[in-house]
Design an enzyme around this catalytic site. Structure first.
Site, PDB file in Angstrom:
ATOM      1  N   CYS A  89       0.829  -1.212   0.000  1.00  0.00           N
ATOM      2  CA  CYS A  89       0.000   0.000   0.000  1.00  0.00           C
ATOM      3  C   CYS A  89       0.861   1.259   0.000  1.00  0.00           C
ATOM      4  CB  CYS A  89      -0.919   0.017   1.227  1.00  0.00           C
ATOM      5  SG  CYS A  89      -2.053  -1.369   1.289  1.00  0.00           S
TER       6      CYS A  89
HETATM    7  C1  BEZ Z   1       0.528  -4.695   1.861  1.00  0.00           C
HETATM    8  O1  BEZ Z   1       0.211  -3.557   1.574  1.00  0.00           O
HETATM    9  O2  BEZ Z   1       1.688  -5.083   1.744  1.00  0.00           O
HETATM   10  C2  BEZ Z   1      -0.502  -5.663   2.339  1.00  0.00           C
HETATM   11  C3  BEZ Z   1      -1.623  -5.203   3.040  1.00  0.00           C
HETATM   12  C4  BEZ Z   1      -2.565  -6.123   3.483  1.00  0.00           C
HETATM   13  C5  BEZ Z   1      -2.411  -7.469   3.220  1.00  0.00           C
HETATM   14  C6  BEZ Z   1      -1.312  -7.908   2.480  1.00  0.00           C
HETATM   15  C7  BEZ Z   1      -0.354  -7.003   2.027  1.00  0.00           C
END
Ligand code: BEZ
Length: 212
Positions: A46
């Protein structure tokens, strides 16, 4: 809410964001909107995604598109996370991030897919046109970051589609030739568009008008 389909009216909502409360339709105005969700603040994928969207600020503006991020985290977390996003993306976050703690926006746009692990939102993207219609949607899992160059390319394609009637071929990029829509005869196309080439009776290319 039933799943949103292409051509549906994008539902309105009011929400708290990092730029204050917004009313989605008023905030969007007469331009395009890129509404995109992500699962959670302070997570790696994210952070790269929101950084990339920040770095593309001028590209959104050139296409008359406003971007709005959504996650179910709290406004204080969004504010605290911004400096990490800015460091990773190399640009200021100037677009609002919705604090959707009660999941109203996520449910309205069907952004929560329980099979994907928990009740946070997956990586949805909605491209909404000046008339407020959903014109394109993408859904990525939490583990796979999106390609925002493709989101820009899709926005370019939609804008070229509307300037015709044109369609765009596989892997089309801005500046390349477009396809004359099947609703226009080849004879009409030759009168209306530039350099029309008939490959088959149903596949006719023409020069695209420049949009960006
Ligand atoms: C991420 O942004 O890396 C992420 C967020 C939630 C679940 C899996 C990955």
């Amino acid at each position: 809410m039933a799943t949103l389909r292409l051509g549906d009216h994008a539902p309105d909502f009011t929400a708290d964001t990092t730029e204050g409360e917004i009313s989605f339709h008023d905030w969007k105005g007469d331009g395009w909107a890129v509404l995109f969700s992500h699962p959670a603040d302070f997570t790696p994928v994210c952070t790269t995604e929101l950084g990339r969207v920040a770095a593309l600020k001028d590209e959104w503006a050139r296409r008359d598109a406003k971007v709005l991020a959504v996650s179910v985290d709290a406004i204080d977390d969004h504010h605290a996370w911004k400096s990490d996003i800015e460091e990773v993306g190399g640009a200021a976050v100037t677009y609002p991030i919705v604090a959707d703690q009660d999941r109203r926006v996520a449910e309205l746009y069907d952004m929560i897919h329980p099979g994907e692990g928990d009740t946070s939102s997956v990586r949805s993207v909605f491209l909404i046109d000046p008339k407020g219609k959903v014109r394109l949607s993408l859904t990525y899992p939490k583990s796979a970051g999106r390609n925002f160059d493709e989101v820009l390319r899709a926005l370019d394609a939609l804008q070229v589609n509307d300037s015709g009637p044109f369609s765009t071929p596989a892997d089309w990029r801005p500046g390349e030739r477009v396809i004359v829509a099947p609703t226009v005869s080849t004879a009409d196309a030759r009168e209306r568009f530039v350099d029309v080439e008939e490959v088959t009776p149903y596949l006719r290319y023409a020069n695209a008008p420049t949009t960006t």
